[in-house]
Design a protein around this motif. Structure first.
Motif, short mmCIF file in Angstrom:
data_model
loop_
_atom_site.label_atom_id
_atom_site.label_comp_id
_atom_site.label_asym_id
_atom_site.label_seq_id
_atom_site.Cartn_x
_atom_site.Cartn_y
_atom_site.Cartn_z
N UNK A 244 0.83 -1.21 0.00
CA UNK A 244 0.00 0.00 0.00
C UNK A 244 0.86 1.26 0.00
N UNK A 245 0.34 2.26 -0.66
CA UNK A 245 1.02 3.56 -0.65
C UNK A 245 0.56 4.37 0.56
N UNK A 246 1.39 5.30 0.97
CA UNK A 246 1.01 6.23 2.04
C UNK A 246 -0.18 7.03 1.56
N UNK A 247 -1.23 7.13 2.38
CA UNK A 247 -2.47 7.75 1.93
C UNK A 247 -2.34 9.25 1.73
N UNK A 248 -1.57 9.94 2.55
CA UNK A 248 -1.41 11.39 2.44
C UNK A 248 -0.09 11.79 3.06
N UNK A 249 0.41 12.92 2.59
CA UNK A 249 1.66 13.44 3.18
C UNK A 249 1.45 13.79 4.63
N UNK A 250 2.47 13.59 5.43
CA UNK A 250 2.35 13.90 6.85
C UNK A 250 3.66 13.72 7.58
N UNK A 251 3.62 14.03 8.86
CA UNK A 251 4.81 13.91 9.72
C UNK A 251 4.64 12.67 10.57
N UNK A 252 5.68 11.83 10.58
CA UNK A 252 5.60 10.54 11.25
C UNK A 252 6.88 10.31 12.06
N UNK A 253 6.81 9.47 13.08
CA UNK A 253 8.00 9.18 13.86
C UNK A 253 9.07 8.51 13.00
N UNK A 254 10.31 8.81 13.32
CA UNK A 254 11.44 8.20 12.60
C UNK A 254 11.89 6.92 13.26
#
Length: 308
Positions: A244-254
């Motif tokens: 699956x692709x990421x649904x929307x751009x966003x900030x996520x933990x590294x």
């Protein structure tokens, strides 16, 4: 020269016989004449006190002492006595030094007319100056500058290592710290001729934000401000990949997550998604020819879409 003073009146009358007068004055009185006694006189030089004298109450003056008092001696009871008062004159003031320790200012007062004083400048550039006390009792200064090489720079461009050699003793140099700890560090050239750390700033970078804070960043700028603990991700092309692709751009933990969901914050789980590698860390939305890259990310359950 001794100055004789008038004798005092005899204390009691007496009779001088012809025989006494002859023995006393050294002459015999003529009949019908009174005998004459020659008055005593002062010694030319001051007599020794206590030495014998013949003329009772004879006072002699021998000038003045250092206090301005008369120097007197008197014949009393057949002995010279001292009538001079006790005097302790103050010592004269010491003369001022001919040459001052430091180069005097031109036009300042001086006392020894005609005196010339040489002075040498600093060791690294010894210019020579001569100060002369003129007829008007003021200093005139003549300086002969010498050609001197400028001293080496006090501070190296790069922060020197502690213990390395230095030449300008006592100089201190400040150097900025790394970006995550911008406080300066001060190095000083010690008396041993080596660099030492005089002010070492203890810089502890702030702790990373908790992973859940990454999910609250609404833009790439806010995500970047949270530091390396967070990453800004953009969906990549997932067609035909089965991931699956990421649904929307966003900030996520590294956080590095794998098959175990333990590192992920509450409300998220570790999922494998396709992101755009060209803008994974770019908040301005730049694009490139790359299609996508698969990576494991802590995501909310709805943040992934199945690729066709």
């Amino acid at each position: 020269m001794a100055i004789q003073k008038k004798r005092k009146v005899l204390r009691s009358p007496f009779v001088v016989t012809v025989a006494a007068a002859a023995s006393f004055a050294g002459a015999v009185a003529l009949p019908g004449c009174d005998p004459t006694i020659t008055e005593g006189s002062c010694p030319e030089t001051r007599p020794a006190m206590g030495s014998s004298c013949e003329e009772e109450d004879l006072s002699c003056n021998y000038g003045e002492d250092g206090c301005g008092s008369p120097i007197e001696a008197r014949c009393s009871d057949g002995r010279w006595i001292d009538l001079t008062p006790t005097c302790n004159p103050p010592p004269p003031p010491p003369p001022p030094p001919a040459c001052p320790d430091q180069l005097p200012k031109a036009g300042s007062a001086c006392s020894d007319v005609g005196v010339s004083c040489p002075y040498v400048g600093p060791a690294d550039c010894p210019e020579r100056s001569t100060a002369t006390c003129g007829a008007d009792a003021t200093w005139t200064v003549e300086t002969k500058p010498l050609a001197c090489n400028p001293p080496p720079p006090a501070c190296p461009d790069e922060m020197p290592a502690a213990g390395s050699a230095c030449s300008l003793l006592g100089e201190s140099c400040s150097y900025d710290g790394p970006p995550d700890c911008p406080e300066p560090t001060t190095m000083t050239c010690s008396v041993e001729g080596t660099w030492s750390v005089t002010i070492a700033v203890a810089c502890n970078p702030p702790p990373p934000p908790p992973p859940e804070d990454c999910l609250s960043a609404a833009s790439g700028e806010e995500c970047a401000a949270l530091g390396p603990a967070c990453q800004w991700l953009v969906p990549g092309c997932a067609e035909g990949s089965g991931t699956p692709a990421l649904s929307a751009a966003g900030c996520f933990p590294s956080l590095p997550c794998g098959e175990v969901d333990a590192p992920c914050p509450a409300g998220t789980r570790c999922q494998e998604v396709v992101v755009n590698p060209c803008v994974a860390s770019s908040p301005d939305g730049a694009t490139c020819a790359a299609c996508g890259r698969t990576m494991s990310v802590c995501l909310p359950p709805s943040a992934a879409t199945t690729g066709g």
